[in-house]
Design a protein around this motif. Structure first.
Motif, short mmCIF file in Angstrom:
data_model
loop_
_atom_site.label_atom_id
_atom_site.label_comp_id
_atom_site.label_asym_id
_atom_site.label_seq_id
_atom_site.Cartn_x
_atom_site.Cartn_y
_atom_site.Cartn_z
N ASP A 39 12.97 62.55 36.35
CA ASP A 39 12.95 63.99 36.62
C ASP A 39 13.28 64.69 35.31
O ASP A 39 14.45 64.84 34.95
N LYS A 41 12.30 67.79 34.56
CA LYS A 41 12.43 69.23 34.78
C LYS A 41 13.86 69.59 35.14
O LYS A 41 14.43 70.56 34.61
N ASN A 42 14.46 68.81 36.04
CA ASN A 42 15.85 69.03 36.44
C ASN A 42 16.62 67.70 36.37
O ASN A 42 17.00 67.14 37.39
N VAL A 44 19.44 64.84 35.98
CA VAL A 44 20.86 64.77 36.36
C VAL A 44 21.56 63.55 35.77
O VAL A 44 22.78 63.58 35.57
N GLU A 48 17.99 60.42 32.01
CA GLU A 48 17.00 61.50 32.13
C GLU A 48 17.30 62.65 31.17
O GLU A 48 16.39 63.21 30.56
N LYS A 49 18.57 63.00 31.04
CA LYS A 49 18.90 64.11 30.14
C LYS A 49 18.61 63.77 28.69
O LYS A 49 18.16 64.62 27.91
N LYS A 52 14.88 63.99 28.11
CA LYS A 52 14.47 65.40 27.97
C LYS A 52 14.84 65.92 26.58
O LYS A 52 14.05 66.62 25.92
#
Length: 291
Positions: A39, A41-42, A44, A48-49, A52
């Motif tokens: 994910d 886009k959002n 957590v 993932e962060k 991004k």
């Protein structure tokens, strides 16, 4: 989930894909490791962060690229007032064929500045196979390291071979390395490897008081009374990691604790290419909440 290895052919495929679309490369690699798409886009989790960040901020951040560069980061360390932590430089080369073996000291550490594990630790130059070492350095120098996992902070790094002083023990043992997980200028914890010499490496996380944190598989499975001796200078190392990580939402600062003091290793913005499937899911969420 059992780790799925990437073959050489797959690695080359993903490298080519990075030149076309780092985002697609990232999504496919994540799916291969975790069985789902990230994910972005959002996000957590920490994984993932960091994915991004690498796709959206690191690709254009000159400061991150400088700190990911194992040669230029030395300037950053000096700017933070920590020059005393730097290992002495014995030589710097642009190409493997430029290496002047006769001019190098008896023992040294040689590494490329643009990736991970591209290093040769020489404890005795008399016993070093120089031709094999040169071939290995040439091979590593041709690799597009950034492209394998779309780690954009390494893209565009001016490749250099760095030869540093050897900081292992006189008996030939490597220095103890400590990996500090830092969030917004605060070293939250340190990861330590134990049992490497015996052939059964285990990784443990400790807080700033050097108390075991059961936040990974090895830590969770450790006996109730498990502990490791508190290293000398570990408090100083935490403070150094704080200073080096200031201004970054996350960075892992690697330091060595030696008899001569704390020595700088490197700064890593995407540990395990931000595809760490050995971290406990709840820890990935915990660390993600801190970014």
């Amino acid at each position: 989930m059992k780790k799925k290895k990437i073959s050489k052919a797959e690695r080359n495929f993903f490298a080519l894909l990075s030149f076309f679309s780092p985002r697609i490369n990232t999504e496919l690699l994540f799916f291969k490791k975790f069985g789902r798409l990230p994910d972005l886009k959002n996000p957590v989790t920490l994984n993932e962060k960091l994915l991004k960040l690498k796709l959206e901020e690191y690709r254009d951040s000159e400061l991150v690229r400088k700190c990911a560069d194992k040669y230029r980061v030395r300037e950053y360390v000096r700017e933070r007032g920590l020059e005393s932590c730097l290992n002495a430089i014995e030589a710097v080369y642009d190409r493997a064929e430029d290496i002047d073996w006769d001019a190098l000291p008896h023992s040294f550490a040689m590494k490329w500045n643009f990736g991970c594990s591209y290093n040769i630790i020489c404890r005795s130059k008399d016993q070093l196979d120089k031709k094999a070492a040169k071939r290995q350095m040439e091979k590593w120098g041709r690799e597009p390291f950034w492209a394998y996992y779309s780690e954009l902070q390494y893209r565009g790094v001016d490749k250099k071979i760095i030869v540093e002083e050897y900081i292992g023990s006189p008996e030939g043992l490597p220095p103890e390395d400590y990996k500090f997980y830092c969030f917004h200028g605060h070293a939250h914890c340190v990861m330590v490897c134990a049992g490497r010499e015996e052939g059964w490496p285990r990784f443990y996380f400790f807080d700033r008081k050097f108390q075991l944190m059961r936040i990974n598989h090895d830590g969770k499975e450790a006996p109730d009374d498990f502990s490791l001796p508190k290293p000398q200078r570990v408090e100083e190392a935490f403070e150094i990691a704080d200073r080096l990580s200031w201004g970054f939402p996350f960075v892992r600062v690697d330091l060595y604790l030696t008899e001569r003091g704390v020595r700088f290793g490197e700064m890593t913005f995407t540990p395990s290419a931000a595809l760490d499937n050995k971290r406990l899911p709840e820890t990935d969420l915990l660390f993600g909440s801190m970014v």
